[in-house]
Design an enzyme around this catalytic site. Structure first.
Site, PDB file in Angstrom:
ATOM      1  NE  ARG A 165      -4.210  -1.543   0.344  1.00 16.74           N
ATOM      2  CZ  ARG A 165      -4.358  -2.841   0.100  1.00 16.74           C
ATOM      3  NH1 ARG A 165      -3.360  -3.537  -0.405  1.00 16.74           N
ATOM      4  NH2 ARG A 165      -5.521  -3.427   0.345  1.00 16.74           N
ATOM      5  CB  SER A 239      -8.581  -1.217   4.582  1.00 19.34           C
ATOM      6  OG  SER A 239      -8.913  -2.481   4.082  1.00 19.34           O
ATOM      7  CD  GLU A 334      -5.727   1.084   2.376  1.00 21.53           C
ATOM      8  OE1 GLU A 334      -6.712   1.627   1.834  1.00 21.53           O
ATOM      9  OE2 GLU A 334      -5.562  -0.135   2.400  1.00 21.53           O
TER      10      GLU A 334
HETATM   11  N1  EPU Z   1     -10.582 -10.288  10.784  1.00 21.64           N
HETATM   12  C1  EPU Z   1     -11.241 -10.351  11.980  1.00 21.64           C
HETATM   13  N2  EPU Z   1     -12.185  -9.410  12.254  1.00 21.64           N
HETATM   14  C2  EPU Z   1     -12.496  -8.423  11.392  1.00 21.64           C
HETATM   15  C3  EPU Z   1     -11.818  -8.340  10.161  1.00 21.64           C
HETATM   16  C4  EPU Z   1     -10.855  -9.292   9.870  1.00 21.64           C
HETATM   17  O1  EPU Z   1     -10.987 -11.239  12.797  1.00 21.64           O
HETATM   18  O2  EPU Z   1     -13.368  -7.609  11.715  1.00 21.64           O
HETATM   19  C5  EPU Z   1      -9.610 -11.323  10.437  1.00 21.64           C
HETATM   20  C6  EPU Z   1     -10.183 -12.246   9.368  1.00 21.64           C
HETATM   21  O3  EPU Z   1     -10.923 -13.290   9.916  1.00 21.64           O
HETATM   22  C7  EPU Z   1      -8.946 -12.761   8.679  1.00 21.64           C
HETATM   23  C8  EPU Z   1      -7.975 -11.575   8.784  1.00 21.64           C
HETATM   24  O4  EPU Z   1      -8.454 -10.743   9.836  1.00 21.64           O
HETATM   25  O5  EPU Z   1      -8.398 -13.834   9.358  1.00 21.64           O
HETATM   26  C9  EPU Z   1      -7.827 -10.799   7.501  1.00 21.64           C
HETATM   27  O6  EPU Z   1      -9.079 -10.270   7.094  1.00 21.64           O
HETATM   28  P1  EPU Z   1      -9.455 -10.051   5.542  1.00 21.64           P
HETATM   29  O7  EPU Z   1      -9.160 -11.270   4.765  1.00 21.64           O
HETATM   30  O8  EPU Z   1     -10.836  -9.504   5.489  1.00 21.64           O
HETATM   31  O9  EPU Z   1      -8.425  -9.009   4.997  1.00 21.64           O
HETATM   32  P2  EPU Z   1      -7.752  -7.704   5.626  1.00 21.64           P
HETATM   33  O10 EPU Z   1      -6.323  -8.012   5.860  1.00 21.64           O
HETATM   34  O11 EPU Z   1      -8.543  -7.151   6.743  1.00 21.64           O
HETATM   35  C10 EPU Z   1      -6.926  -6.783   3.310  1.00 21.64           C
HETATM   36  C11 EPU Z   1      -6.973  -5.500   2.549  1.00 21.64           C
HETATM   37  C12 EPU Z   1      -8.330  -5.342   1.869  1.00 21.64           C
HETATM   38  C13 EPU Z   1      -8.541  -6.513   0.935  1.00 21.64           C
HETATM   39  C14 EPU Z   1      -8.496  -7.800   1.776  1.00 21.64           C
HETATM   40  C15 EPU Z   1      -8.603  -9.048   0.940  1.00 21.64           C
HETATM   41  C16 EPU Z   1      -5.483  -3.997   3.745  1.00 21.64           C
HETATM   42  C17 EPU Z   1      -5.359  -2.816   4.648  1.00 21.64           C
HETATM   43  N3  EPU Z   1      -6.724  -4.384   3.456  1.00 21.64           N
HETATM   44  O12 EPU Z   1      -7.860  -6.695   4.370  1.00 21.64           O
HETATM   45  O13 EPU Z   1      -8.267  -4.167   1.073  1.00 21.64           O
HETATM   46  O14 EPU Z   1      -9.795  -6.435   0.278  1.00 21.64           O
HETATM   47  O15 EPU Z   1      -7.211  -7.868   2.461  1.00 21.64           O
HETATM   48  O16 EPU Z   1      -7.448  -9.216   0.227  1.00 21.64           O
HETATM   49  O17 EPU Z   1      -4.466  -4.552   3.329  1.00 21.64           O
HETATM   50  C18 EPU Z   1      -8.747  -1.842   1.049  1.00 21.64           C
HETATM   51  O18 EPU Z   1      -7.540  -1.655   0.913  1.00 21.64           O
HETATM   52  O19 EPU Z   1      -9.552  -0.873   1.095  1.00 21.64           O
HETATM   53  C19 EPU Z   1      -9.250  -3.191   1.170  1.00 21.64           C
HETATM   54  C20 EPU Z   1     -10.530  -3.443   1.368  1.00 21.64           C
END
Ligand code: EPU
Length: 338
Positions: A165, A239, A334
């Protein structure tokens, strides 16, 4: 020469739906227009802001300078053979439409980035990513105009200094260039990336004969629709924070008390999902009047209508303080807070 308007509402131009005003506003539709604007007009304004799809900004106040809305359109195939395609895309093209355009032609590389709101020109700035893919992997170069001189420069992929990012446009060159076009290099037999999250399971449920870039994009769309708010209905910027990366020592300490903590091993350390940290602090689904934390993904702050940018920023900083207090990690936004 693009016309300059005064006191324009930015409400429909930011996906958070914040009712901030621009003191001065203009839209550019070509590289020439951008250069004319810079050469003839810039000295009249104390500050300026290039606004693309408005999907990664939070306005906490009216903007007192000039907002330049990015409207440079167009797609041009520069080179194509059986294996690859190099295409130049105007910075003002809509990113999700562009993903559909590519998967419809069976070009691989950005199918996992389906449905991310915003414009093509913003994609290199924060190296958008999702489901194990980042846009840096298909960017050949980025064309931009220096805001001070009006000079054009083409940044090679390397010169963009992409990170998670992150890019040179968020650091040393922050607010110094206006991106006019992005050149993408797609391979027609690129590998599929299906191991992240529930892509494989979703494809299985879709009951399809053959996996194609288009079906992967469709699976990603289904997953995103379940987890993330529809920006047509609910204000948000995806995010709000980046996922923090911690070193091995710190990671081991964290893991001791939190054996169920999800993480991703990286070259530079361990990436911890900020959504999980925020969720553990009890913020998921938090509601304060007309804004709060999305009930299905704690990393997303939402405006259900009528919230001010200050209210949302204040909530974000409260969440950041809480995570720091409980986990000793200071989250970095972000979203660009203006
Ligand atoms: N999780 C929780 N609780 C929550 C949210 C997440 O326990 O409320 C846990 C999930 O269960 C999972 C882990 O955290 O084990 C990761 O969650 P998720 O797969 O939803 O992805 P993320 O790391 O929270 C990132 C990107 C998203 C992208 C997703 C999928 C960043 C900051 N965000 O989110 O990007 O869609 O991966 O690849 O890297 C964005 O940048 O606006 C965005 C939505």
């Amino acid at each position: 020469m693009p016309s300059i308007k005064e006191n324009i509402s930015l409400k429909s131009l930011n996906t958070f739906g914040i009712g901030a005003n621009a003191r001065y506003f203009t839209e550019i539709s070509s590289e020439n227009e951008a250069q004319t604007l810079i050469k003839d007009d810039f000295r009249n304004y104390s500050k300026y802001l290039v606004l693309g799809g408005g999907s990664n900004v939070l306005f906490t106040d009216d903007f007192s300078g000039l907002v330049i809305h990015q409207g440079i359109k167009g797609k041009k195939i520069v080179e194509e053979d059986e294996e690859r395609c190099l295409i130049k895309v105007g910075a003002g093209e809509d990113w999700p439409f562009f993903v559909d355009y590519c998967v419809d032609r069976d070009w691989g590389g950005i199918e996992n980035l389906a449905l991310i709101p915003g414009q093509v020109g913003a994609s290199p700035v924060q190296n958008i990513g999702a489901y194990g893919r980042e846009v840096k992997d298909v960017i050949e170069s980025v064309e931009a105009i220096e805001l001070k001189s009006g000079e054009k420069k083409v940044f090679s992929n390397k010169e963009c200094r992409f990170g998670y990012r992150d890019s040179v446009f968020k650091n040393e060159l922050k607010d110094r260039y206006l991106i006019t076009a992005v050149n993408f290099l797609f391979y027609k037999n690129a590998d599929f990336h299906l191991d992240y999250g529930s892509i494989r399971d979703t494809l299985r449920q879709m009951d399809i004969d053959k996996i194609t870039y288009k079906t992967v994009a469709e699976a990603v769309k289904q997953i995103r629709r379940k987890k993330l708010p529809d920006i047509e209905e609910t204000g948000s910027a995806g995010s709000f924070f980046k996922n923090p990366v911690v070193d091995e020592n710190f990671f081991e300490k964290l893991r001791n008390g939190n054996s169920n903590m999800p993480f991703f091993k990286m070259d530079s350390g361990y990436k911890i999902p900020a959504g999980w940290l925020i969720d553990q602090c009890g913020w998921k689904g938090y509601l304060e009047g007309h804004y709060g934390v999305y009930p299905y993904q704690a990393l997303v702050l939402v405006n259900y209508g009528g919230a001010t940018g200050k209210e949302i920023a204040d909530l974000a900083w409260r969440i950041r303080d809480d995570v720091e207090k409980y986990f000793g990690i200071r989250l970095q936004p972000e979203v660009t807070v203006i």
